[in-house]
Design a protein around this motif. Structure first.
Motif, PDB file in Angstrom:
ATOM      1  N   GLY A   6      24.212  26.225  66.131  1.00 24.16           N
ATOM      2  CA  GLY A   6      23.976  25.782  67.490  1.00 24.16           C
ATOM      3  C   GLY A   6      23.902  24.282  67.574  1.00 24.16           C
ATOM      4  N   PRO A   7      23.121  23.767  68.568  1.00 27.78           N
ATOM      5  CA  PRO A   7      23.035  22.310  68.763  1.00 27.78           C
ATOM      6  C   PRO A   7      22.565  21.557  67.519  1.00 27.78           C
ATOM      7  CG  PRO A   7      22.103  23.487  70.640  1.00 27.78           C
ATOM      8  CD  PRO A   7      22.379  24.517  69.585  1.00 27.78           C
ATOM      9  N   ARG A   8      21.633  22.139  66.767  1.00 23.65           N
ATOM     10  CA  ARG A   8      21.139  21.460  65.566  1.00 23.65           C
ATOM     11  C   ARG A   8      22.244  21.328  64.529  1.00 23.65           C
ATOM     12  NH1 ARG A   8      15.534  23.677  63.433  1.00 23.65           N
ATOM     13  NH2 ARG A   8      15.924  21.923  62.018  1.00 23.65           N
ATOM     14  N   PHE A   9      23.102  22.327  64.454  1.00 21.85           N
ATOM     15  CA  PHE A   9      24.232  22.279  63.530  1.00 21.85           C
ATOM     16  C   PHE A   9      25.174  21.146  63.929  1.00 21.85           C
ATOM     17  CE2 PHE A   9      27.625  25.168  61.338  1.00 21.85           C
ATOM     18  CZ  PHE A   9      27.854  24.145  60.422  1.00 21.85           C
ATOM     19  N   LEU A  10      25.476  21.041  65.231  1.00 20.18           N
ATOM     20  CA  LEU A  10      26.356  19.969  65.710  1.00 20.18           C
ATOM     21  C   LEU A  10      25.735  18.604  65.459  1.00 20.18           C
ATOM     22  CD1 LEU A  10      28.859  18.940  67.179  1.00 20.18           C
ATOM     23  CD2 LEU A  10      27.676  19.361  69.345  1.00 20.18           C
ATOM     24  N   LEU A  11      24.455  18.466  65.739  1.00 22.32           N
ATOM     25  CA  LEU A  11      23.785  17.189  65.495  1.00 22.32           C
ATOM     26  C   LEU A  11      23.806  16.834  64.010  1.00 22.32           C
ATOM     27  CD1 LEU A  11      20.706  17.451  67.902  1.00 22.32           C
ATOM     28  CD2 LEU A  11      22.756  16.047  68.186  1.00 22.32           C
ATOM     29  N   SER A  12      23.657  17.854  63.170  1.00 23.69           N
ATOM     30  CA  SER A  12      23.726  17.620  61.728  1.00 23.69           C
ATOM     31  C   SER A  12      25.114  17.135  61.335  1.00 23.69           C
ATOM     32  CB  SER A  12      23.382  18.907  60.974  1.00 23.69           C
ATOM     33  OG  SER A  12      23.542  18.743  59.580  1.00 23.69           O
ATOM     34  N   LEU A  14      27.243  15.530  63.229  1.00 25.18           N
ATOM     35  CA  LEU A  14      27.433  14.170  63.745  1.00 25.18           C
ATOM     36  C   LEU A  14      26.680  13.154  62.895  1.00 25.18           C
ATOM     37  CD1 LEU A  14      27.193  14.833  67.591  1.00 25.18           C
ATOM     38  CD2 LEU A  14      29.246  14.376  66.234  1.00 25.18           C
ATOM     39  N   ARG A  15      25.498  13.519  62.437  1.00 29.22           N
ATOM     40  CA  ARG A  15      24.757  12.606  61.564  1.00 29.22           C
ATOM     41  C   ARG A  15      25.523  12.345  60.276  1.00 29.22           C
ATOM     42  NH1 ARG A  15      20.052  15.353  63.479  1.00 29.22           N
ATOM     43  NH2 ARG A  15      20.163  16.799  61.727  1.00 29.22           N
ATOM     44  N   LEU A  16      26.055  13.419  59.692  1.00 32.50           N
ATOM     45  CA  LEU A  16      26.841  13.255  58.465  1.00 32.50           C
ATOM     46  C   LEU A  16      28.086  12.409  58.721  1.00 32.50           C
ATOM     47  CD1 LEU A  16      26.668  16.863  56.955  1.00 32.50           C
ATOM     48  CD2 LEU A  16      25.570  14.807  56.060  1.00 32.50           C
ATOM     49  N   ARG A  21      29.832   5.807  54.975  1.00 34.71           N
ATOM     50  CA  ARG A  21      30.171   4.387  55.022  1.00 34.71           C
ATOM     51  C   ARG A  21      31.619   4.151  55.418  1.00 34.71           C
ATOM     52  NH1 ARG A  21      27.092   1.752  49.710  1.00 34.71           N
ATOM     53  NH2 ARG A  21      24.956   2.244  50.394  1.00 34.71           N
ATOM     54  N   ARG A  22      32.519   5.021  54.938  1.00 37.65           N
ATOM     55  CA  ARG A  22      33.931   4.818  55.270  1.00 37.65           C
ATOM     56  C   ARG A  22      34.180   5.018  56.756  1.00 37.65           C
ATOM     57  NH1 ARG A  22      34.015   9.679  52.390  1.00 37.65           N
ATOM     58  NH2 ARG A  22      34.683  11.523  53.570  1.00 37.65           N
ATOM     59  N   ASN A  23      33.427   5.937  57.379  1.00 42.24           N
ATOM     60  CA  ASN A  23      33.588   6.141  58.812  1.00 42.24           C
ATOM     61  C   ASN A  23      33.057   4.950  59.600  1.00 42.24           C
ATOM     62  OD1 ASN A  23      34.643   8.616  58.160  1.00 42.24           O
ATOM     63  ND2 ASN A  23      32.853   9.795  58.801  1.00 42.24           N
ATOM     64  N   LEU A  24      31.924   4.420  59.172  1.00 40.85           N
ATOM     65  CA  LEU A  24      31.375   3.231  59.831  1.00 40.85           C
ATOM     66  C   LEU A  24      32.299   2.035  59.632  1.00 40.85           C
ATOM     67  CD1 LEU A  24      27.575   3.575  58.919  1.00 40.85           C
ATOM     68  CD2 LEU A  24      28.694   4.110  61.093  1.00 40.85           C
ATOM     69  N   ALA A  25      32.853   1.910  58.412  1.00 42.54           N
ATOM     70  CA  ALA A  25      33.794   0.828  58.155  1.00 42.54           C
ATOM     71  C   ALA A  25      35.040   0.983  59.026  1.00 42.54           C
ATOM     72  CB  ALA A  25      34.184   0.807  56.680  1.00 42.54           C
ATOM     73  N   GLY A  26      35.471   2.231  59.227  1.00 52.42           N
ATOM     74  CA  GLY A  26      36.619   2.473  60.082  1.00 52.42           C
ATOM     75  C   GLY A  26      36.363   2.037  61.517  1.00 52.42           C
ATOM     76  N   LEU A  27      35.165   2.307  62.039  1.00 51.74           N
ATOM     77  CA  LEU A  27      34.824   1.882  63.393  1.00 51.74           C
ATOM     78  C   LEU A  27      34.794   0.362  63.503  1.00 51.74           C
ATOM     79  CD1 LEU A  27      32.003   4.437  64.332  1.00 51.74           C
ATOM     80  CD2 LEU A  27      34.394   4.449  65.065  1.00 51.74           C
ATOM     81  N   TYR A 118      35.055  21.357  65.160  1.00 56.19           N
ATOM     82  CA  TYR A 118      36.002  20.735  66.087  1.00 56.19           C
ATOM     83  C   TYR A 118      35.286  19.936  67.167  1.00 56.19           C
ATOM     84  CZ  TYR A 118      39.855  19.963  69.260  1.00 56.19           C
ATOM     85  OH  TYR A 118      40.788  19.370  70.082  1.00 56.19           O
ATOM     86  N   ALA A 119      34.127  20.410  67.592  1.00 54.25           N
ATOM     87  CA  ALA A 119      33.346  19.642  68.564  1.00 54.25           C
ATOM     88  C   ALA A 119      32.966  18.276  67.987  1.00 54.25           C
ATOM     89  CB  ALA A 119      32.091  20.415  68.964  1.00 54.25           C
ATOM     90  N   ALA A 120      32.588  18.253  66.713  1.00 54.39           N
ATOM     91  CA  ALA A 120      32.248  16.984  66.057  1.00 54.39           C
ATOM     92  C   ALA A 120      33.472  16.074  65.960  1.00 54.39           C
ATOM     93  CB  ALA A 120      31.669  17.248  64.674  1.00 54.39           C
ATOM     94  N   ILE A 121      34.637  16.661  65.634  1.00 49.79           N
ATOM     95  CA  ILE A 121      35.868  15.864  65.569  1.00 49.79           C
ATOM     96  C   ILE A 121      36.196  15.282  66.935  1.00 49.79           C
ATOM     97  CG2 ILE A 121      38.359  15.988  65.191  1.00 49.79           C
ATOM     98  CD1 ILE A 121      37.809  18.200  63.124  1.00 49.79           C
ATOM     99  N   THR A 122      36.046  16.090  67.985  1.00 51.59           N
ATOM    100  CA  THR A 122      36.327  15.622  69.344  1.00 51.59           C
ATOM    101  C   THR A 122      35.410  14.473  69.727  1.00 51.59           C
ATOM    102  OG1 THR A 122      37.117  17.810  70.026  1.00 51.59           O
ATOM    103  CG2 THR A 122      36.411  16.310  71.766  1.00 51.59           C
ATOM    104  N   ILE A 123      34.127  14.614  69.437  1.00 52.14           N
ATOM    105  CA  ILE A 123      33.182  13.534  69.726  1.00 52.14           C
ATOM    106  C   ILE A 123      33.546  12.288  68.932  1.00 52.14           C
ATOM    107  CG2 ILE A 123      30.771  12.800  69.487  1.00 52.14           C
ATOM    108  CD1 ILE A 123      29.992  15.728  70.077  1.00 52.14           C
ATOM    109  N   GLY A 124      33.930  12.489  67.665  1.00 53.52           N
ATOM    110  CA  GLY A 124      34.359  11.358  66.855  1.00 53.52           C
ATOM    111  C   GLY A 124      35.573  10.665  67.433  1.00 53.52           C
TER     112      GLY A 124
END
Length: 274
Positions: A6-12, A14-16, A21-27, A118-124
């Motif tokens: 559920g929502p906690r899974f999605l939040l988890s 997104l946190r990951l 670091r590579r994702n933050l570097a990409g941004l 996929y929801a996490a990918i979309t938000i990303g």
């Protein structure tokens, strides 16, 4: 871990995603492009020449065009690469780390697991696209100011409407990137190597751009995932030309549905051992 779905899974998820670091570097790299564009244009003694793209010629008149120029440049490689990294980690990354089978011990169906991924990918995808646009707007206003925006058709609109059109254009392009993420999710179910999934998705988007530039195969152009991405420029005409935007959203939705279902069909019967 009974509360994770559920929502906690999605939040988890997104946190990951946003702690890597590579994702933050990409941004940071995504944000650097509009910064470079605005400084480069500002450092010139005169405005860009007539051979420059429309958005670049308009930067000196209104800083909002920095965001549009940056989106035009980054939609070819940098934004698809960012989405490819997010999507490559979705399933292949978990399998590579050996955590996928532990995720499946949570009382949640594989379909719901993929939906959260996929929801996490979309938000990303939206975060990446709006990172470019927001940075471009801030740098543009700082170096060139705002005020009324002269549209590509020559009509002027107020600053608030200009900002709204930039936000709408950014959201439209983010929808295209989210549909690319669905393709990446499918590819991620085919391998246990996230780098391989990332490279494959970048090759897929690049091939779409290449095919779209070959007139001999123009019959396939309307069905290519990237064909209508540049249509966000039609939002800066008066009146707005909706045909390309509407077709782009239709194609994006089709790709998202087809490849999400393909990912589910693949993942539902997959023997997970890692």
């Amino acid at each position: 871990m009974p509360g994770r779905p559920g929502p906690r899974f999605l939040l988890s998820e997104l946190r990951l995603m946003f702690r890597r670091r590579r994702n933050l570097a990409g941004l940071v790299v995504l944000a650097a492009v509009p910064v470079f564009i605005s400084i480069a244009v500002r450092s010139q003694a005169s405005r860009p020449g007539r051979d420059a793209p429309d958005f670049f010629r308009s930067i000196t008149d209104n800083g909002l065009f920095v965001a549009l120029a940056a989106l035009t440049i980054e939609m070819g490689l940098f934004l698809p690469l960012a989405v490819a990294v997010f999507a490559g980690d979705a399933v292949a990354g978990e399998a590579n780390l050996g955590t996928l089978r532990y995720l499946l011990t949570v009382p949640v169906s594989r379909l719901r697991l993929l939906a959260v991924k996929y929801a996490a990918i979309t938000i990303g995808a939206f975060v990446a696209t709006f990172t470019v646009a927001v940075t471009g707007v801030l740098m543009g206003l700082l170096l060139f100011g705002g005020g009324s925006m002269t549209l590509l058709s020559g009509t002027q609109v107020g600053f608030a409407e200009g900002v709204a059109r930039v936000a709408l254009a950014t959201a439209y392009l983010a929808c295209g990137m989210a549909s690319l993420g669905a393709v990446g999710l499918f590819i991620s179910t085919l391998t246990e190597q996230p780098i391989a999934a990332t490279i494959a998705l970048v090759v897929f988007s690049t091939a779409s751009f290449i095919l779209d530039s070959i007139p001999q195969v123009d019959w396939i152009h309307p069905y290519l995932i990237t064909h209508n991405w540049p249509a966000f420029g039609d939002l800066f005409r008066d009146p707005i030309i909706w045909n390309g935007v509407a077709h782009g959203l239709y194609v994006a939705a089709a790709y998202a549905v087809i490849f999400f279902l393909a990912a589910w069909a693949r993942f539902a019967g997959k023997d997970v051992t890692s």
